[in-house]
Scaffold this motif. Structure first.
Motif, PDB file in Angstrom:
ATOM      1  N   ASP A   1      -5.831  18.287   9.703  1.00 13.13           N
ATOM      2  CA  ASP A   1      -5.915  19.129   8.590  1.00 13.13           C
ATOM      3  C   ASP A   1      -5.279  17.296   8.268  1.00 13.13           C
ATOM      4  OD1 ASP A   1      -6.128  20.034   6.152  1.00 13.13           O
ATOM      5  OD2 ASP A   1      -4.801  21.048   5.720  1.00 13.13           O
ATOM      6  N   SER A   2      -4.335  17.483   8.946  1.00 11.97           N
ATOM      7  CA  SER A   2      -2.611  16.077   8.709  1.00 11.97           C
ATOM      8  C   SER A   2      -3.460  14.859   8.469  1.00 11.97           C
ATOM      9  CB  SER A   2      -2.316  16.136   9.796  1.00 11.97           C
ATOM     10  OG  SER A   2      -0.426  17.454   8.782  1.00 11.97           O
ATOM     11  N   ILE A   3      -4.926  15.141   9.977  1.00  8.82           N
ATOM     12  CA  ILE A   3      -5.415  14.184   9.488  1.00  8.82           C
ATOM     13  C   ILE A   3      -6.938  13.214   8.345  1.00  8.82           C
ATOM     14  CG2 ILE A   3      -6.857  12.068  11.161  1.00  8.82           C
ATOM     15  CD1 ILE A   3      -3.926  12.579  12.248  1.00  8.82           C
ATOM     16  N   CYS A   4      -7.497  14.227   8.967  1.00  3.12           N
ATOM     17  CA  CYS A   4      -9.271  14.477   8.202  1.00  3.12           C
ATOM     18  C   CYS A   4      -8.147  14.441   6.552  1.00  3.12           C
ATOM     19  CB  CYS A   4      -9.396  15.417   8.222  1.00  3.12           C
ATOM     20  SG  CYS A   4      -9.896  15.731  10.218  1.00  3.12           S
ATOM     21  N   SER A   5      -7.158  14.946   5.937  1.00  6.42           N
ATOM     22  CA  SER A   5      -6.259  14.806   5.120  1.00  6.42           C
ATOM     23  C   SER A   5      -5.714  13.838   4.290  1.00  6.42           C
ATOM     24  CB  SER A   5      -5.623  16.149   4.246  1.00  6.42           C
ATOM     25  OG  SER A   5      -6.754  17.674   4.352  1.00  6.42           O
ATOM     26  N   SER A   6      -5.381  13.076   4.956  1.00 12.88           N
ATOM     27  CA  SER A   6      -4.590  11.786   5.233  1.00 12.88           C
ATOM     28  C   SER A   6      -5.850  10.694   4.709  1.00 12.88           C
ATOM     29  CB  SER A   6      -4.299  11.535   6.418  1.00 12.88           C
ATOM     30  OG  SER A   6      -2.816  12.001   6.549  1.00 12.88           O
ATOM     31  N   LEU A   7      -7.054  10.814   5.809  1.00 12.86           N
ATOM     32  CA  LEU A   7      -8.008   9.786   5.335  1.00 12.86           C
ATOM     33  C   LEU A   7      -8.425  10.333   4.142  1.00 12.86           C
ATOM     34  CD1 LEU A   7      -9.274   9.753   9.340  1.00 12.86           C
ATOM     35  CD2 LEU A   7      -8.204   7.936   7.681  1.00 12.86           C
ATOM     36  N   VAL A   8      -9.052  11.253   3.539  1.00 12.36           N
ATOM     37  CA  VAL A   8      -9.512  11.906   2.575  1.00 12.36           C
ATOM     38  C   VAL A   8      -9.046  11.636   1.667  1.00 12.36           C
ATOM     39  CG1 VAL A   8     -10.864  13.796   1.024  1.00 12.36           C
ATOM     40  CG2 VAL A   8     -11.074  13.597   3.121  1.00 12.36           C
ATOM     41  N   GLN A   9      -7.509  11.828   2.008  1.00 10.59           N
ATOM     42  CA  GLN A   9      -6.639  11.412   0.055  1.00 10.59           C
ATOM     43  C   GLN A   9      -6.867   9.840  -0.387  1.00 10.59           C
ATOM     44  OE1 GLN A   9      -5.711  13.454  -1.993  1.00 10.59           O
ATOM     45  NE2 GLN A   9      -4.586  11.600  -3.622  1.00 10.59           N
ATOM     46  N   ALA A  10      -6.249   9.481   1.501  1.00 13.04           N
ATOM     47  CA  ALA A  10      -6.580   7.621   1.125  1.00 13.04           C
ATOM     48  C   ALA A  10      -7.276   7.394   0.500  1.00 13.04           C
ATOM     49  CB  ALA A  10      -6.009   7.311   2.321  1.00 13.04           C
ATOM     50  N   SER A  11      -9.060   7.925   1.305  1.00 10.09           N
ATOM     51  CA  SER A  11      -9.933   7.176   0.704  1.00 10.09           C
ATOM     52  C   SER A  11     -10.035   7.342  -1.450  1.00 10.09           C
ATOM     53  CB  SER A  11     -11.229   8.100   1.625  1.00 10.09           C
ATOM     54  OG  SER A  11     -12.233   7.646   0.921  1.00 10.09           O
ATOM     55  N   ILE A  12      -9.531   8.586  -1.995  1.00 12.26           N
ATOM     56  CA  ILE A  12      -9.871   9.511  -2.479  1.00 12.26           C
ATOM     57  C   ILE A  12      -8.559   8.100  -3.944  1.00 12.26           C
ATOM     58  CG2 ILE A  12      -8.460  10.648  -4.630  1.00 12.26           C
ATOM     59  CD1 ILE A  12      -9.452  13.496  -3.411  1.00 12.26           C
ATOM     60  N   ASP A  13      -7.830   7.689  -2.792  1.00 14.68           N
ATOM     61  CA  ASP A  13      -6.292   6.857  -3.938  1.00 14.68           C
ATOM     62  C   ASP A  13      -7.205   5.440  -4.420  1.00 14.68           C
ATOM     63  OD1 ASP A  13      -4.810   8.659  -4.341  1.00 14.68           O
ATOM     64  OD2 ASP A  13      -4.234   8.455  -2.545  1.00 14.68           O
TER      65      ASP A  13
ATOM     66  N   GLU B   1       0.522  -1.030  -0.179  1.00 12.99           N
ATOM     67  CA  GLU B   1       0.193   0.730  -0.161  1.00 12.99           C
ATOM     68  C   GLU B   1       1.086   1.397   0.493  1.00 12.99           C
ATOM     69  OE1 GLU B   1      -1.939  -0.965   3.622  1.00 12.99           O
ATOM     70  OE2 GLU B   1      -3.598  -0.942   2.460  1.00 12.99           O
ATOM     71  N   ILE B   2       0.564   2.301  -0.874  1.00 10.38           N
ATOM     72  CA  ILE B   2       1.201   3.466  -0.673  1.00 10.38           C
ATOM     73  C   ILE B   2       0.383   4.437   1.608  1.00 10.38           C
ATOM     74  CG2 ILE B   2       1.105   5.783  -1.438  1.00 10.38           C
ATOM     75  CD1 ILE B   2       0.102   4.934  -4.184  1.00 10.38           C
ATOM     76  N   LEU B   3       1.445   4.917   1.108  1.00 11.41           N
ATOM     77  CA  LEU B   3       0.890   5.841   3.253  1.00 11.41           C
ATOM     78  C   LEU B   3       0.726   7.082   2.827  1.00 11.41           C
ATOM     79  CD1 LEU B   3       4.079   3.224   5.321  1.00 11.41           C
ATOM     80  CD2 LEU B   3       1.254   2.798   4.088  1.00 11.41           C
ATOM     81  N   VAL B   4      -0.336   7.452   3.439  1.00 13.73           N
ATOM     82  CA  VAL B   4      -0.399   8.395   2.859  1.00 13.73           C
ATOM     83  C   VAL B   4      -1.097   8.923   4.763  1.00 13.73           C
ATOM     84  CG1 VAL B   4      -2.562  10.448   2.257  1.00 13.73           C
ATOM     85  CG2 VAL B   4      -1.555   7.964   1.109  1.00 13.73           C
ATOM     86  N   PHE B   5       0.654  10.094   5.056  1.00 16.43           N
ATOM     87  CA  PHE B   5       0.326  10.846   5.806  1.00 16.43           C
ATOM     88  C   PHE B   5       0.761  12.841   5.813  1.00 16.43           C
ATOM     89  CE2 PHE B   5       4.590   8.652   4.853  1.00 16.43           C
ATOM     90  CZ  PHE B   5       5.100   9.881   4.762  1.00 16.43           C
ATOM     91  N   GLY B   6      -0.179  13.716   7.135  1.00 16.17           N
ATOM     92  CA  GLY B   6       0.480  14.967   7.666  1.00 16.17           C
ATOM     93  C   GLY B   6       1.741  14.846   7.973  1.00 16.17           C
ATOM     94  N   HIS B   7       1.826  15.914   8.586  1.00 10.02           N
ATOM     95  CA  HIS B   7       2.787  16.274   9.784  1.00 10.02           C
ATOM     96  C   HIS B   7       2.884  15.949  11.476  1.00 10.02           C
ATOM     97  CE1 HIS B   7       0.558  19.897  11.771  1.00 10.02           C
ATOM     98  NE2 HIS B   7      -0.276  19.473  10.292  1.00 10.02           N
TER      99      HIS B   7
ATOM    100  N   VAL C   1       4.702   7.330  -1.527  1.00 11.23           N
ATOM    101  CA  VAL C   1       4.354   7.457   0.096  1.00 11.23           C
ATOM    102  C   VAL C   1       3.695   8.817  -0.342  1.00 11.23           C
ATOM    103  CG1 VAL C   1       5.366   7.156   2.617  1.00 11.23           C
ATOM    104  CG2 VAL C   1       6.082   8.812   0.865  1.00 11.23           C
ATOM    105  N   ILE C   2       2.470   9.459   0.181  1.00 16.03           N
ATOM    106  CA  ILE C   2       2.400  10.837  -0.104  1.00 16.03           C
ATOM    107  C   ILE C   2       1.794  11.872   0.751  1.00 16.03           C
ATOM    108  CG2 ILE C   2      -0.372  11.811  -1.271  1.00 16.03           C
ATOM    109  CD1 ILE C   2      -0.609   9.231  -2.737  1.00 16.03           C
TER     110      ILE C   2
ATOM    111  N   ASN D   1      -8.294   2.973  -7.636  1.00 11.63           N
ATOM    112  CA  ASN D   1      -7.655   1.424  -7.656  1.00 11.63           C
ATOM    113  C   ASN D   1      -5.491   1.919  -7.103  1.00 11.63           C
ATOM    114  OD1 ASN D   1      -9.927   0.529  -7.839  1.00 11.63           O
ATOM    115  ND2 ASN D   1      -9.799   0.530 -10.357  1.00 11.63           N
ATOM    116  N   MET D   2      -6.027   2.754  -6.736  1.00 14.42           N
ATOM    117  CA  MET D   2      -4.339   3.007  -6.465  1.00 14.42           C
ATOM    118  C   MET D   2      -4.313   2.724  -5.308  1.00 14.42           C
ATOM    119  SD  MET D   2      -2.069   5.582  -8.004  1.00 14.42           S
ATOM    120  CE  MET D   2      -2.041   6.550  -6.789  1.00 14.42           C
ATOM    121  N   PRO D   3      -3.833   0.850  -3.814  1.00 15.21           N
ATOM    122  CA  PRO D   3      -4.449   0.552  -2.656  1.00 15.21           C
ATOM    123  C   PRO D   3      -3.164   1.566  -1.332  1.00 15.21           C
ATOM    124  CG  PRO D   3      -4.016  -0.846  -3.706  1.00 15.21           C
ATOM    125  CD  PRO D   3      -3.438   0.386  -5.435  1.00 15.21           C
ATOM    126  N   ALA D   4      -4.205   2.640  -1.008  1.00 13.99           N
ATOM    127  CA  ALA D   4      -3.420   4.000   0.064  1.00 13.99           C
ATOM    128  C   ALA D   4      -4.098   2.944   1.672  1.00 13.99           C
ATOM    129  CB  ALA D   4      -3.877   4.894  -0.494  1.00 13.99           C
TER     130      ALA D   4
END
Lengths: 307, 307
Positions: free
Chosen positions: A15-27, A3-9, A70-71, A31-34
């Motif tokens: 913002d770091s937590i919520c945007s990580s969750l949403v970006q992973a959801s978009i990916d 999986e691709i790992l998505v994280f904030g600072h 990573v993202i 079809n990019m397992p994140a």
């Protein structure tokens, strides 16, 4: 495929937590397992959001393996990122901060916008990519919470008209129609500081930065009652001095921000407080900064432009 | 209101010139008065494009005033940018290179994509912003030329499937239906090297880079006949050595790229040719690199990964 790992600072904020969750959801939709991760403890404000949505916090990330895909969201400076970031494969950065101490050896997807919040950029992505399905209620609530948090319910000078419009649209999608009441409750949940130690206070939402060889740190807490925090000044300073010594910090600024009235009291310590005194007088290491609420737009430029 | 200046890198190539013209055109449509500029002489390939379209080259930019609003296209490293870039107000960056030696004190619009060409990103902008009017014939021809140039008519490993699709769509809009013939004519126009001096040859399309304290320069010329350039090796080396001495360059690589067959001969000089020898043997300072045509995707990583 890993999986691709998505994280904030580090010291993650909402913002770091919520945007990580949403970006992973978009990916995952494309079809990019994140998988969303976090680089530290969840603060009380973020806990309020996750509890409201009945969601679990992302897993803690302690160290990246070489070549891990990573993202990065909500940050770009390596000093604020995960251990091992230099050896990771950075596929994408989505951020709303200045760019500094970031480099790659190959081209990548990098999207920065001068908006109030990373989630505002994610919302724009949803709008621009018709191939994405509709925004879910949960995604909308996460993005709305992130934007209200980063803009202090639109009080911060970092807030743009677009941020406000996006929150209004997300309020409809998420079903959080009365987003002002929800937002103030969320912000207040983050101001319960009494049961935190002074060491915890100065690291609750702290950023370490470097420029022109100067190492500085700006920590910030939100409150509805500045005096109740300032009562602890002596002990707060003791902890700040200990960090200055241990980590070789040249300038440490601790900002206590009144989220209702939109002002901050700062405590500034270190060898280079002269930088702060170019803008304001420090009395007993402190200064009251009228209308100052934003680290990014007000405190950091106040240092960068005077060093 | 003073115009925003839009420019690509020093030693401008076709992408730097064409993308500056198209970006300025986009900004002018959206009521941001903007003007394309260039940071050096127009090369013969770009001249072919401008002559084909009956267009003038952008004005030469020599120095930026403090606070001048700018948009950088096709580059981000300050060392490749205009004099005075550090004191300019960078509103936006649109680029397809790695990120390095770039920083700002405030957030900005920054869009990097790992595509073959900056113009591919501009085309995507057109598609994503319905508020922009239709792409004009001229804009389409500029973007098509830039993409064919940067991808060497799809031969470069930097070329993505998306670049090819975009060229096919732009061929329709621009009316250049037989884009392969047009593209090969354009590329060949850039290979007329005989009337250039050796000093001009090694600066025709050159990039100076810095990493980990190493200063290196990679110059590249396109040709359909490598031997005719290699006949001039002695004089080329003399000019390279002069620059190494004058500018304190640790490693200077001059690549002569065969655009028909997709190979390169390199000449490598300087104190740090050992970096190159980690990948290939240098015989009489030269090596033939089969399948190597891209500075960004092949030559730069060959250095970065071996220093």
């Amino acid at each position: 495929m890993k999986e691709i790992l998505v994280f904030g600072h580090k010291n993650p904020d909402t913002d770091s937590i919520c945007s990580s969750l949403v970006q992973a959801s978009i990916d995952n939709r494309t079809n990019m397992p994140a998988k969303a991760m976090r680089l530290g403890n969840i603060n009380k404000e973020t806990k309020f959001v996750l509890d409201y949505l009945g969601m679990q916090a992302p897993e803690l990330l302690t160290n990246l393996e070489e070549g891990q895909k990573v993202i990065m969201v909500d940050h770009n400076e390596f000093g604020q990122s995960a251990e091992g970031i230099q050896k990771a494969k950075i596929l994408e950065v989505i951020d709303h901060h200045r760019i500094s101490n970031f480099e790659t050896s190959e081209p990548l997807f990098y999207t920065t916008r001068p908006y109030g919040c990373t989630s505002t950029i994610l919302y724009e992505e949803f709008k621009r990519r018709p191939s994405l399905q509709k925004i879910s209620k949960e995604e909308a609530a996460l993005m709305l919470s992130a934007i209200i948090s980063d803009t202090l319910l639109f009080k911060s000078p970092t807030c743009t008209k677009y941020d406000i419009r996006v929150v209004e649209e997300l309020a409809n999608i998420s079903g959080i129609k009365d987003f002002k009441t929800y937002g103030m409750d969320m912000l207040k949940a983050g101001t319960a500081l009494d049961d935190l130690s002074e060491a915890e206070l100065i690291n609750l939402d702290a950023k370490s930065l470097e420029k022109n060889g100067l190492t500085y740190k700006i920590a910030q807490v939100n409150t509805v009652d500045i005096p109740s925090v300032m009562k602890r000044q002596t002990n707060i300073e003791k902890e700040m001095q200990a960090e200055i010594k241990n980590k070789g910090i040249d300038l440490f600024v601790f900002a206590i921000t009144d989220i209702v009235n939109g002002n901050s009291e700062i405590i500034a310590l270190g060898e280079r407080t002269d930088i702060i005194e170019k803008t304001c007088n420090l009395v007993n290491h402190t200064a009251f900064l009228e209308g100052v609420v934003s680290r990014k737009k007000q405190l950091i430029p106040m240092i960068d432009n005077n060093m």
